[in-house]
Design a protein around this motif. Structure first.
Motif, PDB file in Angstrom:
ATOM      1  N   ARG A 153       0.832  -1.200   0.000  1.00 24.62           N
ATOM      2  CA  ARG A 153       0.000   0.000   0.000  1.00 24.62           C
ATOM      3  C   ARG A 153       0.866   1.249   0.000  1.00 24.62           C
ATOM      4  N   GLY A 154       1.919   1.208   0.794  1.00 19.81           N
ATOM      5  CA  GLY A 154       2.818   2.358   0.846  1.00 19.81           C
ATOM      6  C   GLY A 154       3.436   2.606  -0.503  1.00 19.81           C
ATOM      7  N   GLY A 155       3.812   1.548  -1.206  1.00 16.77           N
ATOM      8  CA  GLY A 155       4.406   1.684  -2.537  1.00 16.77           C
ATOM      9  C   GLY A 155       3.417   2.272  -3.514  1.00 16.77           C
ATOM     10  N   GLU A 156       2.148   1.796  -3.436  1.00 15.41           N
ATOM     11  CA  GLU A 156       1.135   2.317  -4.331  1.00 15.41           C
ATOM     12  C   GLU A 156       0.887   3.775  -4.073  1.00 15.41           C
ATOM     13  N   ALA A 157       0.835   4.173  -2.797  1.00 17.42           N
ATOM     14  CA  ALA A 157       0.596   5.569  -2.447  1.00 17.42           C
ATOM     15  C   ALA A 157       1.721   6.441  -2.956  1.00 17.42           C
ATOM     16  N   ALA A 158       2.958   5.949  -2.818  1.00 13.06           N
ATOM     17  CA  ALA A 158       4.103   6.717  -3.264  1.00 13.06           C
ATOM     18  C   ALA A 158       4.080   6.872  -4.770  1.00 13.06           C
ATOM     19  N   ALA A 159       3.662   5.785  -5.463  1.00 12.51           N
ATOM     20  CA  ALA A 159       3.626   5.836  -6.920  1.00 12.51           C
ATOM     21  C   ALA A 159       2.547   6.798  -7.402  1.00 12.51           C
ATOM     22  N   GLU A 160       1.422   6.845  -6.673  1.00 15.60           N
ATOM     23  CA  GLU A 160       0.315   7.689  -7.086  1.00 15.60           C
ATOM     24  C   GLU A 160       0.542   9.153  -6.734  1.00 15.60           C
ATOM     25  N   SER A 161       1.367   9.417  -5.726  1.00 13.62           N
ATOM     26  CA  SER A 161       1.595  10.784  -5.283  1.00 13.62           C
ATOM     27  C   SER A 161       2.531  11.493  -6.246  1.00 13.62           C
ATOM     28  N   GLN A 162       2.028  12.581  -6.873  1.00 15.97           N
ATOM     29  CA  GLN A 162       2.833  13.346  -7.807  1.00 15.97           C
ATOM     30  C   GLN A 162       2.845  14.811  -7.400  1.00 15.97           C
ATOM     31  N   SER A 163       3.985  15.429  -7.590  1.00 14.88           N
ATOM     32  CA  SER A 163       4.144  16.833  -7.240  1.00 14.88           C
ATOM     33  C   SER A 163       4.593  17.599  -8.471  1.00 14.88           C
ATOM     34  N   VAL A 164       3.892  18.689  -8.778  1.00 16.50           N
ATOM     35  CA  VAL A 164       4.242  19.511  -9.935  1.00 16.50           C
ATOM     36  C   VAL A 164       4.459  20.954  -9.481  1.00 16.50           C
ATOM     37  N   THR A 165       5.217  21.678 -10.277  1.00 13.67           N
ATOM     38  CA  THR A 165       5.576  23.053  -9.937  1.00 13.67           C
ATOM     39  C   THR A 165       4.928  24.022 -10.912  1.00 13.67           C
ATOM     40  N   ALA A 185      16.022  36.217 -13.203  1.00  9.32           N
ATOM     41  CA  ALA A 185      17.041  35.494 -12.444  1.00  9.32           C
ATOM     42  C   ALA A 185      16.403  34.683 -11.322  1.00  9.32           C
ATOM     43  N   THR A 186      15.409  35.276 -10.670  1.00  8.98           N
ATOM     44  CA  THR A 186      14.695  34.558  -9.608  1.00  8.98           C
ATOM     45  C   THR A 186      13.989  33.337 -10.173  1.00  8.98           C
ATOM     46  N   GLN A 187      13.365  33.488 -11.335  1.00  8.27           N
ATOM     47  CA  GLN A 187      12.668  32.356 -11.937  1.00  8.27           C
ATOM     48  C   GLN A 187      13.646  31.247 -12.326  1.00  8.27           C
ATOM     49  N   THR A 188      14.808  31.638 -12.821  1.00  9.12           N
ATOM     50  CA  THR A 188      15.832  30.651 -13.170  1.00  9.12           C
ATOM     51  C   THR A 188      16.235  29.842 -11.941  1.00  9.12           C
ATOM     52  N   ASN A 189      16.455  30.523 -10.822  1.00 10.43           N
ATOM     53  CA  ASN A 189      16.826  29.844  -9.569  1.00 10.43           C
ATOM     54  C   ASN A 189      15.705  28.926  -9.091  1.00 10.43           C
ATOM     55  N   GLN A 190      14.470  29.386  -9.213  1.00 13.57           N
ATOM     56  CA  GLN A 190      13.333  28.574  -8.769  1.00 13.57           C
ATOM     57  C   GLN A 190      13.204  27.297  -9.593  1.00 13.57           C
ATOM     58  N   LEU A 191      13.436  27.403 -10.895  1.00 14.45           N
ATOM     59  CA  LEU A 191      13.345  26.217 -11.749  1.00 14.45           C
ATOM     60  C   LEU A 191      14.524  25.271 -11.532  1.00 14.45           C
ATOM     61  N   ALA A 192      15.693  25.839 -11.199  1.00 12.41           N
ATOM     62  CA  ALA A 192      16.838  24.987 -10.867  1.00 12.41           C
ATOM     63  C   ALA A 192      16.550  24.184  -9.602  1.00 12.41           C
ATOM     64  N   THR A 193      15.915  24.833  -8.636  1.00 15.74           N
ATOM     65  CA  THR A 193      15.528  24.142  -7.404  1.00 15.74           C
ATOM     66  C   THR A 193      14.503  23.053  -7.695  1.00 15.74           C
ATOM     67  N   ALA A 194      13.541  23.369  -8.563  1.00 20.15           N
ATOM     68  CA  ALA A 194      12.527  22.369  -8.935  1.00 20.15           C
ATOM     69  C   ALA A 194      13.170  21.163  -9.601  1.00 20.15           C
ATOM     70  N   ALA A 195      14.176  21.420 -10.446  1.00 20.27           N
ATOM     71  CA  ALA A 195      14.853  20.324 -11.151  1.00 20.27           C
ATOM     72  C   ALA A 195      15.588  19.410 -10.188  1.00 20.27           C
ATOM     73  N   THR A 196      16.255  20.000  -9.203  1.00 19.99           N
ATOM     74  CA  THR A 196      17.037  19.193  -8.254  1.00 19.99           C
ATOM     75  C   THR A 196      16.154  18.536  -7.197  1.00 19.99           C
ATOM     76  N   SER A 197      14.980  19.101  -6.968  1.00 23.39           N
ATOM     77  CA  SER A 197      14.094  18.523  -5.947  1.00 23.39           C
ATOM     78  C   SER A 197      13.277  17.356  -6.473  1.00 23.39           C
ATOM     79  N   GLY A 198      13.380  17.102  -7.782  1.00 24.74           N
ATOM     80  CA  GLY A 198      12.690  15.953  -8.358  1.00 24.74           C
ATOM     81  C   GLY A 198      11.227  16.182  -8.653  1.00 24.74           C
ATOM     82  N   THR A 199      10.869  17.391  -9.028  1.00 23.73           N
ATOM     83  CA  THR A 199       9.480  17.645  -9.397  1.00 23.73           C
ATOM     84  C   THR A 199       9.082  16.746 -10.567  1.00 23.73           C
ATOM     85  N   ASP A 200       7.825  16.320 -10.592  1.00 24.68           N
ATOM     86  CA  ASP A 200       7.366  15.432 -11.654  1.00 24.68           C
ATOM     87  C   ASP A 200       7.046  16.180 -12.943  1.00 24.68           C
TER      88      ASP A 200
END
Length: 313
Positions: free
Chosen positions: A27-39, A78-93
Protein backbone atom coordinates in the motif's frame (compact mmCIF):
# COMPACT_ATOMS: atom_id res chain seq x y z
CA UNK A 1 5.76 -34.26 13.39
CA UNK A 2 3.30 -32.88 15.96
CA UNK A 3 3.21 -29.26 17.17
CA UNK A 4 1.87 -28.04 20.47
CA UNK A 5 -1.07 -25.62 20.51
CA UNK A 6 1.31 -22.89 21.69
CA UNK A 7 3.64 -23.46 18.74
CA UNK A 8 0.75 -23.46 16.27
CA UNK A 9 -0.61 -20.18 17.70
CA UNK A 10 2.81 -18.54 17.40
CA UNK A 11 3.12 -19.68 13.80
CA UNK A 12 -0.30 -18.29 12.92
CA UNK A 13 0.55 -15.00 14.62
CA UNK A 14 3.83 -14.76 12.71
CA UNK A 15 2.11 -15.53 9.38
CA UNK A 16 -0.50 -12.85 9.98
CA UNK A 17 2.19 -10.35 10.88
CA UNK A 18 4.10 -11.13 7.70
CA UNK A 19 0.94 -10.86 5.60
CA UNK A 20 -0.10 -7.54 7.15
CA UNK A 21 3.43 -6.21 6.84
CA UNK A 22 3.59 -7.16 3.17
CA UNK A 23 0.19 -5.59 2.52
CA UNK A 24 1.22 -2.40 4.29
CA UNK A 25 4.42 -2.21 2.27
CA UNK A 26 2.49 -2.69 -0.95
CA UNK A 27 0.00 0.00 0.00
CA UNK A 28 2.82 2.36 0.85
CA UNK A 29 4.41 1.68 -2.54
CA UNK A 30 1.13 2.32 -4.33
CA UNK A 31 0.60 5.57 -2.45
CA UNK A 32 4.10 6.72 -3.26
CA UNK A 33 3.63 5.84 -6.92
CA UNK A 34 0.31 7.69 -7.09
CA UNK A 35 1.60 10.78 -5.28
CA UNK A 36 2.83 13.35 -7.81
CA UNK A 37 4.14 16.83 -7.24
CA UNK A 38 4.24 19.51 -9.93
CA UNK A 39 5.58 23.05 -9.94
CA UNK A 40 3.79 26.17 -11.17
CA UNK A 41 6.40 28.86 -11.82
CA UNK A 42 4.44 32.09 -12.22
CA UNK A 43 5.93 35.43 -13.31
CA UNK A 44 4.24 37.41 -10.54
CA UNK A 45 1.39 37.13 -8.07
CA UNK A 46 1.29 40.90 -7.69
CA UNK A 47 -1.32 40.97 -10.44
CA UNK A 48 -4.95 39.81 -10.16
CA UNK A 49 -4.75 37.99 -13.50
CA UNK A 50 -2.06 35.61 -12.30
CA UNK A 51 -3.77 35.12 -8.94
CA UNK A 52 -6.81 33.87 -10.86
CA UNK A 53 -4.56 31.69 -13.02
CA UNK A 54 -2.98 30.17 -9.89
CA UNK A 55 -6.39 29.53 -8.34
CA UNK A 56 -7.59 27.76 -11.48
CA UNK A 57 -4.44 25.64 -11.48
CA UNK A 58 -4.91 24.76 -7.81
CA UNK A 59 -8.50 23.70 -8.42
CA UNK A 60 -7.43 21.37 -11.23
CA UNK A 61 -4.53 19.98 -9.18
CA UNK A 62 -6.87 19.21 -6.28
CA UNK A 63 -9.28 17.45 -8.64
CA UNK A 64 -6.46 15.39 -10.13
CA UNK A 65 -4.96 14.51 -6.75
CA UNK A 66 -1.56 16.04 -7.44
CA UNK A 67 0.40 18.37 -5.19
CA UNK A 68 0.94 21.83 -6.68
CA UNK A 69 3.90 23.91 -5.55
CA UNK A 70 3.56 27.54 -6.63
CA UNK A 71 6.65 29.76 -6.90
CA UNK A 72 6.46 33.50 -7.58
CA UNK A 73 9.34 35.08 -9.54
CA UNK A 74 8.14 38.62 -8.79
CA UNK A 75 8.85 39.58 -12.41
CA UNK A 76 12.55 38.77 -12.11
CA UNK A 77 14.08 36.39 -14.66
CA UNK A 78 17.04 35.49 -12.44
CA UNK A 79 14.69 34.56 -9.61
CA UNK A 80 12.67 32.36 -11.94
CA UNK A 81 15.83 30.65 -13.17
CA UNK A 82 16.83 29.84 -9.57
CA UNK A 83 13.33 28.57 -8.77
CA UNK A 84 13.34 26.22 -11.75
CA UNK A 85 16.84 24.99 -10.87
CA UNK A 86 15.53 24.14 -7.40
CA UNK A 87 12.53 22.37 -8.94
CA UNK A 88 14.85 20.32 -11.15
CA UNK A 89 17.04 19.19 -8.25
CA UNK A 90 14.09 18.52 -5.95
CA UNK A 91 12.69 15.95 -8.36
CA UNK A 92 9.48 17.64 -9.40
CA UNK A 93 7.37 15.43 -11.65
CA UNK A 94 6.44 18.25 -14.01
CA UNK A 95 6.57 22.02 -14.49
CA UNK A 96 4.12 24.66 -15.65
CA UNK A 97 5.92 27.88 -16.49
CA UNK A 98 4.54 31.35 -17.01
CA UNK A 99 7.78 33.02 -18.12
CA UNK A 100 8.95 36.39 -16.87
CA UNK A 101 10.82 36.68 -20.18
CA UNK A 102 9.97 34.32 -23.04
CA UNK A 103 13.53 34.45 -24.41
CA UNK A 104 15.39 34.10 -21.12
CA UNK A 105 13.15 31.20 -20.07
CA UNK A 106 14.83 28.87 -22.57
CA UNK A 107 17.98 28.70 -20.43
CA UNK A 108 15.87 28.41 -17.27
CA UNK A 109 14.09 25.26 -18.44
CA UNK A 110 17.19 23.67 -20.02
CA UNK A 111 18.00 21.43 -16.98
CA UNK A 112 14.39 20.23 -16.91
CA UNK A 113 14.41 19.50 -20.64
CA UNK A 114 17.65 17.53 -20.24
CA UNK A 115 16.12 15.51 -17.42
CA UNK A 116 13.06 14.68 -19.54
CA UNK A 117 10.71 16.52 -17.17
CA UNK A 118 7.37 17.40 -18.82
CA UNK A 119 6.96 21.16 -19.27
CA UNK A 120 3.85 23.15 -20.12
CA UNK A 121 4.01 26.89 -20.81
CA UNK A 122 0.96 28.94 -19.85
CA UNK A 123 -0.10 32.38 -21.10
CA UNK A 124 3.38 33.10 -22.49
CA UNK A 125 5.60 31.03 -24.76
CA UNK A 126 9.12 29.80 -24.04
CA UNK A 127 11.19 30.80 -27.05
CA UNK A 128 14.02 28.53 -28.15
CA UNK A 129 13.15 25.52 -26.00
CA UNK A 130 11.12 22.40 -26.69
CA UNK A 131 8.30 22.41 -24.18
CA UNK A 132 5.51 19.90 -24.67
CA UNK A 133 2.63 22.35 -24.91
CA UNK A 134 1.60 26.02 -24.73
CA UNK A 135 -1.76 26.86 -23.19
CA UNK A 136 -2.54 30.47 -24.05
CA UNK A 137 -5.03 32.97 -25.33
CA UNK A 138 -4.81 34.09 -28.94
CA UNK A 139 -3.05 37.34 -28.13
CA UNK A 140 -2.61 38.45 -31.74
CA UNK A 141 -6.33 38.08 -32.41
CA UNK A 142 -7.04 39.83 -29.12
CA UNK A 143 -4.83 42.76 -30.11
CA UNK A 144 -6.76 43.11 -33.37
CA UNK A 145 -10.05 43.02 -31.45
CA UNK A 146 -8.73 45.80 -29.20
CA UNK A 147 -7.87 47.90 -32.26
CA UNK A 148 -11.34 47.45 -33.73
CA UNK A 149 -13.06 48.26 -30.44
CA UNK A 150 -10.97 51.37 -29.73
CA UNK A 151 -11.29 52.63 -33.32
CA UNK A 152 -15.06 52.22 -33.26
CA UNK A 153 -15.33 54.10 -29.97
CA UNK A 154 -13.12 56.89 -31.35
CA UNK A 155 -15.21 57.24 -34.50
CA UNK A 156 -12.32 56.08 -36.67
CA UNK A 157 -10.12 59.12 -36.08
CA UNK A 158 -7.78 60.58 -33.49
CA UNK A 159 -4.46 59.72 -31.84
CA UNK A 160 -3.50 56.88 -29.56
CA UNK A 161 -0.79 55.98 -27.07
CA UNK A 162 0.08 52.36 -26.31
CA UNK A 163 1.19 51.09 -22.92
CA UNK A 164 3.29 47.99 -23.49
CA UNK A 165 3.86 45.04 -21.16
CA UNK A 166 7.07 43.41 -20.01
CA UNK A 167 9.61 43.50 -22.82
CA UNK A 168 10.50 40.04 -24.08
CA UNK A 169 7.20 38.41 -23.18
CA UNK A 170 5.26 36.76 -25.96
CA UNK A 171 2.02 38.19 -24.55
CA UNK A 172 3.21 41.78 -24.92
CA UNK A 173 4.77 41.16 -28.31
CA UNK A 174 1.71 39.41 -29.74
CA UNK A 175 -0.86 41.84 -28.34
CA UNK A 176 1.15 44.77 -29.63
CA UNK A 177 1.57 43.16 -33.05
CA UNK A 178 -2.14 42.38 -33.28
CA UNK A 179 -3.08 45.93 -32.28
CA UNK A 180 -0.67 47.48 -34.79
CA UNK A 181 -2.00 45.20 -37.53
CA UNK A 182 -5.59 46.03 -36.65
CA UNK A 183 -4.89 49.76 -36.69
CA UNK A 184 -3.78 49.57 -40.34
CA UNK A 185 -7.47 49.51 -41.22
CA UNK A 186 -7.91 52.98 -39.69
CA UNK A 187 -5.70 55.46 -41.52
CA UNK A 188 -7.17 58.45 -39.65
CA UNK A 189 -5.92 57.12 -36.30
CA UNK A 190 -2.27 57.68 -35.47
CA UNK A 191 -0.25 55.87 -32.81
CA UNK A 192 1.77 58.81 -31.48
CA UNK A 193 3.68 57.09 -28.65
CA UNK A 194 4.24 53.70 -27.04
CA UNK A 195 6.23 52.79 -23.98
CA UNK A 196 6.52 49.87 -21.59
CA UNK A 197 4.90 50.03 -18.18
CA UNK A 198 5.70 46.39 -17.40
CA UNK A 199 2.08 45.28 -16.94
CA UNK A 200 2.05 47.27 -13.66
CA UNK A 201 -0.65 49.73 -12.55
CA UNK A 202 1.58 52.08 -10.56
CA UNK A 203 4.18 52.22 -13.31
CA UNK A 204 1.46 52.82 -15.89
CA UNK A 205 0.21 55.80 -13.88
CA UNK A 206 3.64 57.43 -14.18
CA UNK A 207 4.24 56.45 -17.81
CA UNK A 208 0.77 57.54 -18.94
CA UNK A 209 1.10 60.85 -17.08
CA UNK A 210 4.32 61.63 -18.94
CA UNK A 211 3.03 60.49 -22.35
CA UNK A 212 -0.20 62.46 -21.97
CA UNK A 213 1.74 65.60 -21.07
CA UNK A 214 3.93 65.11 -24.16
CA UNK A 215 0.90 64.39 -26.35
CA UNK A 216 -1.96 66.55 -25.02
CA UNK A 217 -4.26 65.83 -27.97
CA UNK A 218 -4.45 62.08 -27.43
CA UNK A 219 -7.96 60.67 -27.66
CA UNK A 220 -7.29 56.96 -27.12
CA UNK A 221 -5.17 54.60 -25.03
CA UNK A 222 -4.51 50.92 -25.59
CA UNK A 223 -2.99 49.13 -22.62
CA UNK A 224 -1.76 45.59 -23.07
CA UNK A 225 -3.34 44.56 -19.77
CA UNK A 226 -6.05 45.84 -17.45
CA UNK A 227 -3.63 46.82 -14.71
CA UNK A 228 -1.93 49.32 -17.02
CA UNK A 229 -5.32 50.49 -18.32
CA UNK A 230 -6.35 51.25 -14.76
CA UNK A 231 -3.10 53.17 -14.23
CA UNK A 232 -3.86 55.20 -17.36
CA UNK A 233 -7.37 55.90 -16.07
CA UNK A 234 -5.86 57.27 -12.87
CA UNK A 235 -3.57 59.51 -14.92
CA UNK A 236 -6.51 60.74 -17.02
CA UNK A 237 -8.81 61.53 -14.12
CA UNK A 238 -12.12 62.97 -15.33
CA UNK A 239 -11.03 62.62 -18.97
CA UNK A 240 -11.14 58.81 -18.80
CA UNK A 241 -14.08 57.48 -20.77
CA UNK A 242 -15.08 60.97 -21.90
CA UNK A 243 -12.32 62.88 -23.72
CA UNK A 244 -9.96 59.90 -23.85
CA UNK A 245 -11.12 56.34 -24.44
CA UNK A 246 -9.19 53.45 -22.90
CA UNK A 247 -9.14 49.78 -23.90
CA UNK A 248 -7.40 47.13 -21.80
CA UNK A 249 -6.72 43.41 -22.00
CA UNK A 250 -7.38 40.53 -19.56
CA UNK A 251 -10.92 40.95 -18.26
CA UNK A 252 -9.98 41.17 -14.59
CA UNK A 253 -12.56 42.02 -11.94
CA UNK A 254 -11.18 45.55 -11.58
CA UNK A 255 -11.24 45.99 -15.35
CA UNK A 256 -14.87 44.90 -15.57
CA UNK A 257 -15.77 47.26 -12.71
CA UNK A 258 -14.13 50.12 -14.62
CA UNK A 259 -16.29 49.34 -17.67
CA UNK A 260 -19.38 49.46 -15.46
CA UNK A 261 -18.15 52.79 -14.06
CA UNK A 262 -17.70 54.17 -17.58
CA UNK A 263 -13.97 54.89 -17.31
CA UNK A 264 -12.80 51.87 -19.33
CA UNK A 265 -14.30 51.52 -22.80
CA UNK A 266 -13.57 47.82 -23.21
CA UNK A 267 -11.27 44.97 -22.30
CA UNK A 268 -10.28 41.86 -24.20
CA UNK A 269 -11.26 39.23 -21.67
CA UNK A 270 -9.05 36.22 -21.20
CA UNK A 271 -9.99 33.38 -18.89
CA UNK A 272 -7.08 33.23 -16.44
CA UNK A 273 -8.64 30.58 -14.23
CA UNK A 274 -9.31 28.46 -17.31
CA UNK A 275 -5.70 28.94 -18.47
CA UNK A 276 -4.44 27.66 -15.11
CA UNK A 277 -6.92 24.79 -15.06
CA UNK A 278 -6.11 23.63 -18.60
CA UNK A 279 -2.36 23.84 -18.03
CA UNK A 280 -2.60 21.45 -15.08
CA UNK A 281 -4.90 19.10 -16.97
CA UNK A 282 -2.45 19.00 -19.89
CA UNK A 283 0.50 18.35 -17.57
CA UNK A 284 -1.37 15.50 -15.86
CA UNK A 285 -2.02 14.00 -19.30
CA UNK A 286 1.72 14.17 -20.02
CA UNK A 287 2.48 12.47 -16.72
CA UNK A 288 0.14 9.68 -17.84
CA UNK A 289 2.17 9.39 -21.08
CA UNK A 290 -0.67 10.76 -23.17
CA UNK A 291 -0.13 12.75 -26.37
CA UNK A 292 -1.15 16.42 -26.16
CA UNK A 293 -1.44 19.27 -28.64
CA UNK A 294 1.56 21.59 -28.92
CA UNK A 295 -0.69 24.66 -28.80
CA UNK A 296 -3.94 24.78 -26.85
CA UNK A 297 -5.89 28.02 -27.41
CA UNK A 298 -8.29 29.46 -24.84
CA UNK A 299 -10.78 31.91 -26.42
CA UNK A 300 -10.80 35.67 -25.75
CA UNK A 301 -13.85 37.91 -25.85
CA UNK A 302 -14.35 41.65 -26.26
CA UNK A 303 -16.20 43.02 -23.23
CA UNK A 304 -17.81 46.45 -23.32
CA UNK A 305 -20.82 48.18 -21.80
CA UNK A 306 -23.18 46.03 -23.85
CA UNK A 307 -22.11 42.67 -22.41
CA UNK A 308 -20.18 43.46 -19.23
CA UNK A 309 -23.07 42.22 -17.09
CA UNK A 310 -22.48 38.74 -18.49
CA UNK A 311 -18.93 38.75 -17.14
CA UNK A 312 -19.05 40.81 -13.93
CA UNK A 313 -20.40 39.47 -10.68
Amino acid sequence: MKFSSTTRAAAVTMSLALLLGTTACNRGGEAAAESQSVTLAVSTLNNPFFVELRDGAQEAADAAGVELEVVDAQNDSATQTNQLATAATSGTDGVIINPVDSDAAAASVAPLVSAGTPIVAVDRAVNGAEVQSLVSSDNVAGGKQAADELAAAMGGKGSVIVLQGVAGTSASRDRGAGFAEGMKAYPDIEIVAQQTANFDRAEALNVATNLLQANPGVTGVFAENDEMALGAIQALGAKAGADVLVVGFDGTADGLAAIEAGTLTATIAQQPAELGKRSVEVLVQLLDDATVEEAIPVPVTTVNTENVADFAG
